[in-house]
Design a protein around this motif. Sequence first.
Motif, mmCIF file in Angstrom:
data_model
loop_
_atom_site.group_PDB
_atom_site.id
_atom_site.type_symbol
_atom_site.label_atom_id
_atom_site.label_comp_id
_atom_site.label_asym_id
_atom_site.label_seq_id
_atom_site.Cartn_x
_atom_site.Cartn_y
_atom_site.Cartn_z
ATOM 1 N N LEU A 72 -7.715 38.442 -8.843
ATOM 2 C CA LEU A 72 -8.685 38.627 -9.923
ATOM 3 C C LEU A 72 -9.824 39.535 -9.474
ATOM 4 N N ALA A 73 -10.219 39.391 -8.190
ATOM 5 C CA ALA A 73 -11.265 40.275 -7.678
ATOM 6 C C ALA A 73 -10.806 41.726 -7.724
ATOM 7 N N GLY A 74 -9.521 41.930 -7.390
ATOM 8 C CA GLY A 74 -8.972 43.286 -7.479
ATOM 9 C C GLY A 74 -9.083 43.811 -8.891
ATOM 10 N N LEU A 75 -8.772 42.948 -9.877
ATOM 11 C CA LEU A 75 -8.896 43.333 -11.282
ATOM 12 C C LEU A 75 -10.343 43.670 -11.607
ATOM 13 N N TRP A 76 -11.239 42.837 -11.125
ATOM 14 C CA TRP A 76 -12.658 43.006 -11.431
ATOM 15 C C TRP A 76 -13.166 44.347 -10.918
ATOM 16 N N TYR A 77 -12.792 44.692 -9.697
ATOM 17 C CA TYR A 77 -13.321 45.910 -9.099
ATOM 18 C C TYR A 77 -12.580 47.172 -9.535
ATOM 19 N N PHE A 78 -11.255 47.045 -9.679
ATOM 20 C CA PHE A 78 -10.482 48.264 -9.931
ATOM 21 C C PHE A 78 -9.931 48.349 -11.346
ATOM 22 N N GLY A 79 -10.172 47.308 -12.154
ATOM 23 C CA GLY A 79 -9.836 47.377 -13.562
ATOM 24 C C GLY A 79 -8.348 47.419 -13.830
ATOM 25 N N ILE A 80 -8.008 48.135 -14.873
ATOM 26 C CA ILE A 80 -6.653 48.144 -15.385
ATOM 27 C C ILE A 80 -5.665 48.708 -14.350
ATOM 28 N N SER A 81 -6.163 49.557 -13.435
ATOM 29 C CA SER A 81 -5.288 50.117 -12.402
ATOM 30 C C SER A 81 -4.620 49.027 -11.595
ATOM 31 N N ALA A 82 -5.394 47.968 -11.292
ATOM 32 C CA ALA A 82 -4.850 46.883 -10.491
ATOM 33 C C ALA A 82 -3.660 46.258 -11.205
ATOM 34 N N VAL A 83 -3.796 46.046 -12.517
ATOM 35 C CA VAL A 83 -2.700 45.457 -13.292
ATOM 36 C C VAL A 83 -1.463 46.346 -13.192
ATOM 37 N N LEU A 84 -1.677 47.652 -13.385
ATOM 38 C CA LEU A 84 -0.543 48.569 -13.400
ATOM 39 C C LEU A 84 0.174 48.602 -12.051
ATOM 40 N N VAL A 85 -0.614 48.760 -10.966
ATOM 41 C CA VAL A 85 0.001 48.907 -9.642
ATOM 42 C C VAL A 85 0.689 47.605 -9.228
ATOM 43 N N ILE A 86 -0.037 46.482 -9.350
ATOM 44 C CA ILE A 86 0.562 45.206 -8.924
ATOM 45 C C ILE A 86 1.769 44.889 -9.802
ATOM 46 N N GLY A 87 1.629 45.135 -11.115
ATOM 47 C CA GLY A 87 2.745 44.872 -12.025
ATOM 48 C C GLY A 87 3.972 45.672 -11.639
ATOM 49 N N ALA A 88 3.779 46.949 -11.314
ATOM 50 C CA ALA A 88 4.925 47.795 -10.974
ATOM 51 C C ALA A 88 5.581 47.305 -9.692
ATOM 52 N N SER A 89 4.774 46.910 -8.721
ATOM 53 C CA SER A 89 5.388 46.506 -7.459
ATOM 54 C C SER A 89 6.121 45.170 -7.631
ATOM 55 N N ILE A 90 5.555 44.260 -8.434
ATOM 56 C CA ILE A 90 6.262 42.999 -8.700
ATOM 57 C C ILE A 90 7.566 43.286 -9.440
ATOM 58 N N ALA A 91 7.511 44.172 -10.420
ATOM 59 C CA ALA A 91 8.717 44.498 -11.183
ATOM 60 C C ALA A 91 9.795 45.033 -10.252
ATOM 61 N N GLY A 92 9.414 45.952 -9.346
ATOM 62 C CA GLY A 92 10.385 46.506 -8.409
ATOM 63 C C GLY A 92 11.012 45.426 -7.555
ATOM 64 N N ALA A 93 10.160 44.528 -7.032
ATOM 65 C CA ALA A 93 10.659 43.489 -6.132
ATOM 66 C C ALA A 93 11.587 42.534 -6.867
ATOM 67 N N VAL A 94 11.140 42.039 -8.026
ATOM 68 C CA VAL A 94 11.920 41.014 -8.732
ATOM 69 C C VAL A 94 13.237 41.589 -9.254
#
Lengths: 229, 216, 338
Positions: free
Chosen positions: C38-60
């Motif tokens: 959540l802190a990552g979201l707070w500081y880096f905004g929507i970018s955090a969602v996009l990057v983390i989401g993409a990496s989770i999608a790749g892994a799963v």
Amino acid sequence: MTEVITTDRPEADQDPSPARLIVTLALAGLISGVAIVGIFEATFSTIAENKARELREAVFKVLPSVTQMQELAYLNDQLMPLPQGESAEKTIYAGYTEEAKFVGYAIPGEGPGFQDTIKLLYGYMPADRKVVGMEVLESRETPGLGDKIYKDAVFVGNFSDLPIDPVIEVVKKGRRDSDNQVDAITGATISSRAVVRIINETNEIWLDNLPAAGSEPEMPAKSDEVAHD
Amino acid sequence: MTESENRDYNEFIKGIWRDNPVFVQVLGMCPMLAVTNSAINAIAMGGATLFVLVGSSFLVAAFKKLIPKQVRISCFIIIIATFVTVADYTLLALVPGVHKELGAFIPLIVANCMILGRQEAFASKNTVRLSVMDALGMSTGFVIALFTLGAVREILGAGSLFGISLFGAAWEPWVIMILPPGGFLTLGLILLVFNWMTHRKQMFMEKVAEAQRSGS
Amino acid sequence: MKQRDPELLLQHAPFLRQGMTTPTAMGDVLIALTPATLAGLWYFGISAVLVIGASIAGAVLTEISFSGTERRGESLLDGSGLLTGLLLGLTLPPGLPMWMAFLGGVIALGLGKVIWGGLGNNLFNPALVGRAFLLATFPIAMTTWTTPDEAFWTFRATNFDIPFTYTEIDGLTAATPLGLMKFDQQATPLSNLFMGSTSGSLGETSGLLLILGGIYLYFRRDLDWRIPVSILLTVLVFSAILGLFDSERFPAPLFSVFSGGLLLGAIYMATDPVTSPTTPVGTWIFGIGIGLLIVLIRVFGGMPEGVMYAILLMNAATPLIDRFTQPRVFGHLRGDND
């Protein structure tokens, strides 16, 4: 009844005498030696030519408007043209215009980079105390990052008109505020610094020992173009 | 096809697939990993190896009766080293740029166990004709393997093949591919695919054999 | 977790039933990582969602496609692929193109886990394998740090780069605290490091929240406290010793602990039960080794950050450490194997 064990073996299976072994190896070695000498003789002149041409091209690249060059070395404490066929530990190259007018020196330098030794050649004009060109001859810097020291035209361009006094400095990209500063490559600070350090260190070795302006060794007559490496 | 032609063909073709020196015998890994960062380097290295292997096999097979077995390995090495030196100087004279890239790995062809292995296992026991066919097959297999690896690494690592850009300037190169780890990764993945295919084929053959047995 | 499931388990009574299973352990780690995410979201905004989401999608997605049909549901449910993707995402810079993050997730699972035989058999921490691959493959994109102080809904253009392309950013980048220290000898105030308002990877900036998550894991008994403690102590002591020689040149001990990915690595990655030693002595050796390597790489190496390589190197040493620190079986003499 005792069975007689034959000791006769077919001729081919008999152990050859040591002399035969030695003769075989010696013959093989001899033939191989002759073949190697042959190929060396056949290719030597082409290889030497290639090397000399490569060097000439590099020198012409780092010194503007130069069309002739000769190799110089300190012999008897004096900077003079290196006689054909001789070699010296440290040599530099002097570049001349078509009219045999002295332009500047091309000085080879080397030092540790990020991965391995970087070997480079840079052009230096003693009249202006400026570096006027830089060419990396050999390096194993990281592809995509460190190799920008010779692939990035902007970085190489830093060295086309660079005063060397007091020393050349590396600054972050965009923070350049003095003529003797070089913009580092983003993400390859270490390689950029290595290049500048090599030039500064090589300058220290050579600059104080160069002859005074006007008394540079002269280019011999045009017909005798120097092509040795 | 006469019987001898058939034999020639078999000796040639086995090096390309069934006994491929890289994918099956896993020999010659040093040049395989070291110089395949571009397709042109891979081809140059493959060509040099082909020259050395065919030349050595020819000589070894021709003189096998004259070489006493106690000194055969030394003789093989002398022959191989001579060819390597010839290749080294020739490349240096003709294509200095490629030679600079390949560097120490040209002299190291001497130590390529695939070459000595072919002399010991094949050329010293067979006729000149078969030995040359065998050497040609093995080195063609080697060239194919080198080229596969070099092409994959150059396409991903530089976005080009034989120095010709394939995807334009926007392509973001996968730097790792032209670095040593990329060689290991690519070779590992190719071996994986190769073994998987061999395994699949074996399973299939077994199934066929079983079906035939139960059918008859 | 180290051993294959036995065909038939023969044991003496008494039996204890433990509540801990792979899914609950993974769930706990996910909960513990929530504040830092959540802190990552707070500081880096929507970018955090996009990057983390993409990496989770790749892994799963990789996990699903390489699992046999009969194991598909099981491997999804245990949440380890999800966790790997999340951990990888937290180590990535906010401006990374989504396709690179996705590729990182694929490599993390594919080369980091599946190829070894799945969960429990991998030698290296999968998330770090993915990150190491990305760092070696896209060195520029992986070391371009965008600043944290933009509005939440700022869409960073590089996030949306078309697959296999990358546009280099000119402005709005900032060096990480470690980069500032290494190249400009400029220290960042500790309070910024503690709260997280510095540039850096998505999940590594706030020391406070990472430690809170670690404490939660400790009380849930999901974490071997010896590993993070030994890493942190080693870094503190080693930095202090270096500081005695030249306090100008070497970073201060507390700065070393709170900067870069040290806390994220020490608490969530080095403690991965699969890739860390099992014996108490072994875990101390493991942690001290990581701590020493981190300081060595950061201070004397070419790169500003060394947590990833330190953990991966000690992962490689884990089987050896386990072998040398096996406790003596009761009644056996030292050196007596059977």
